[in-house]
Design an enzyme around this catalytic site. Structure first.
Site, short mmCIF file in Angstrom:
data_model
loop_
_atom_site.label_atom_id
_atom_site.label_comp_id
_atom_site.label_asym_id
_atom_site.label_seq_id
_atom_site.Cartn_x
_atom_site.Cartn_y
_atom_site.Cartn_z
CG ASP A 1 -1.90 1.07 1.32
OD1 ASP A 1 -1.68 2.11 0.66
OD2 ASP A 1 -2.90 0.92 2.05
CG HIS A 2 3.22 4.04 -3.13
ND1 HIS A 2 4.20 4.44 -2.24
CD2 HIS A 2 3.76 4.25 -4.37
CE1 HIS A 2 5.26 4.88 -2.90
NE2 HIS A 2 5.02 4.78 -4.19
NE ARG A 3 -4.07 3.90 1.23
CZ ARG A 3 -5.23 3.42 1.64
NH1 ARG A 3 -6.28 4.22 1.75
NH2 ARG A 3 -5.37 2.14 1.94
#
Ligand code: CAO
Length: 445
Positions: A417-419
């Site tokens: 999850d790039h967040r």
């Protein structure tokens, strides 16, 4: 004919007025204790009402669409005789159909008023003709964290056909239940307001409607319903894919020495199947300890860091994908993990997983190594923030500075999850995984 006894709906928790969606038996059928009589489906669970004892169904007291609660009478059953043999079909109102299996010898009729509480387990796409286990109940909440709107399957189907997200419809029926009229009113209001209803599953993405194609125009087709697991996991996968900014980091691990050790372990412990996956669970735990942001979940603006190490394992079953969880993998040795992996895979394939078996995971592993492939992009199992995909190992020439060595190379595919996770952290995570798998002594450091 022996005295008829009632089969009633057992304790089904807080659910009330649950519609009957399927009749599993007919008058004249011989049934065994715990065999499903009818299927009920609430907004979040499907369950079978079990026969409380062996016998012959003489009368069904319900039909599809009836709404039942705990204690409702479902059927009248003529109990099997004292010796336990199925009751003879005598001059019954309907001819007796043979049970698929002979009834066990010593079953005494259980009191209908106190049936066993339903066990929570994975859904069965097609109910088995007989059951030796307690009633099957599947809890959608375990897989679908948001509140599932209260609506019957027919209303859900109707909403789906119109592309209406039931989460946005206010129910006017009893206890806030959404009726067909509520869906129609919602669509009318949306059209009057000039806007189209939000597409179900679009999560506010304002997607164009799904293409409707008459496939039969182009050649012969067959329509096959999705299994319950496929529907549930599909909804989760679609949401996770749409809502999480996925990136997949690929890497290779040299597992030549690991494989030699694995083979040795297998020879020493012939009763336990030790596959590469067991080493991957261990290596993943080591990497999660080193990179705690991977052992976390987003909660609004907070990152919840977990101090336990429960690893979800994607298991392929004939009815679809399920992800049971191995708890406290950090406290278990390779052999214990191998045994547990064997147990949960068997349980998954026998449809015996409970929703508790599938909860609490920190990080998942999806291994297609037993099948093939060189890489893939696994979808994150929210609310986790990363998932490790594993493909099939292969012998490859690896340059040692002077020559090419033949080494066994395992492909790794980490979706994150790039967040929460940056690309650099993901590259460090997979590089560390490869280091650990390349030299298992690192597990001791
Ligand atoms: N490379 C080479 N061989 C591998 C391997 C790998 N990465 N992983 C497993 N193997 C071998 C095993 O050693 C075993 O060999 P033997 O039969 O000679 O002992 C064989 O492949 C079969 O392994 P397995 O699949 O039975 O066992 P596993 O522990 O690797 O996996 C399980 C168990 C339950 C994860 C697996 O059966 C399964 O269901 N995999 C599919 C998961 C899935 O569908 N993922 C996709 C989800 S969508 O993102």
């Amino acid at each position: 004919m022996a005295e008829l006894k009632e089969a009633r709906v057992p304790d089904i928790g807080d659910d009330k007025d649950v519609p009957v969606i399927e009749l599993l038996v007919q008058p004249g059928d011989r049934v065994k204790k715990d065999q499903g009589l009818v299927t009920l489906e609430s907004d979040k669970a499907t369950m079978e009402v079990p026969a409380p004892f062996d016998g012959v169904v003489r009368e069904l007291k319900v039909k599809v669409g009836d709404e039942l609660s705990e204690g409702s009478v479902v059927a009248l059953i003529e109990p099997a005789d004292e010796a336990g043999a199925p009751a003879p079909a005598k001059a019954a109102s309907a001819p007796s159909r043979p049970a698929p299996e002979a009834a066990p010898a010593e079953q005494a009729p259980a009191p209908p008023a106190a049936p066993a509480a339903p066990a929570r387990t994975a859904p069965a796409a097609t109910p088995a003709p007989t059951r030796s286990s307690p009633p099957v109940r599947f809890d959608a909440d375990a897989l679908m964290p948001e509140k599932v709107p209260h609506a019957s399957p027919a209303v859900r189907l109707f909403a789906r056909e119109l592309g209406v997200d039931l989460g946005q419809v206010t129910g006017s029926a009893r206890a806030g239940r959404i009726s067909k009229e509520d869906v129609q009113a919602f669509v009318k209001a949306a059209l009057a307001g000039g806007g189209a209803p939000r597409a179900a599953g679009g999560g506010g993405l304002d997607l164009i409607p799904w293409p409707k194609v008459d496939f039969g125009k182009f050649g012969p087709v067959e329509s096959k319903p999705l299994s319950r697991i496929q529907k549930l996991s599909g909804a989760n996968l679609a949401r996770n894919w749409a809502m999480i900014p996925h990136v997949t980091q690929f890497d290779d691990a040299d597992i030549t020495e690991m494989e030699a050790f694995r083979k040795k372990l297998g020879e020493e412990h012939k009763d336990t199947k030790v596959t590469p996956l067991v080493f991957l669970i261990k290596a993943a735990v080591a990497a999660l300890k080193k990179f705690p942001n991977f052992n976390a979940s987003l909660d609004g603006d907070n990152l919840v860091l977990k101090q336990y190490f429960h690893i979800g394992i994607a298991v392929d079953t004939p009815d679809g994908l399920v992800v049971p969880v191995i708890r406290d993998a950090d406290r278990k040795g390779l052999l214990e993990l191998a045994r547990e992996l064997g147990e949960i895979s068997a349980k998954a394939r026998d449809k015996k997983l409970t929703s508790a078996d599938m909860q609490g995971g920190c990080f998942s592993i999806s291994s297609l190594g037993g099948i093939g492939g060189t890489a893939f992009t696994p979808i994150i199992n929210a609310p986790e923030v990363a998932i490790l995909g594993v493909s099939r190992s292969a012998m490859k020439p690896v340059w040692n500075g002077k020559d090419f060595d033949a080494r066994l190379v395992l492909p790794l595919s980490l979706s994150y999850d790039h967040r929460v996770i940056d690309g650099a952290a993901a590259a460090r995570f997979t590089a560390y995984l490869a280091q650990v798998l390349g030299d298992l002594r690192r597990l001791l450091v």
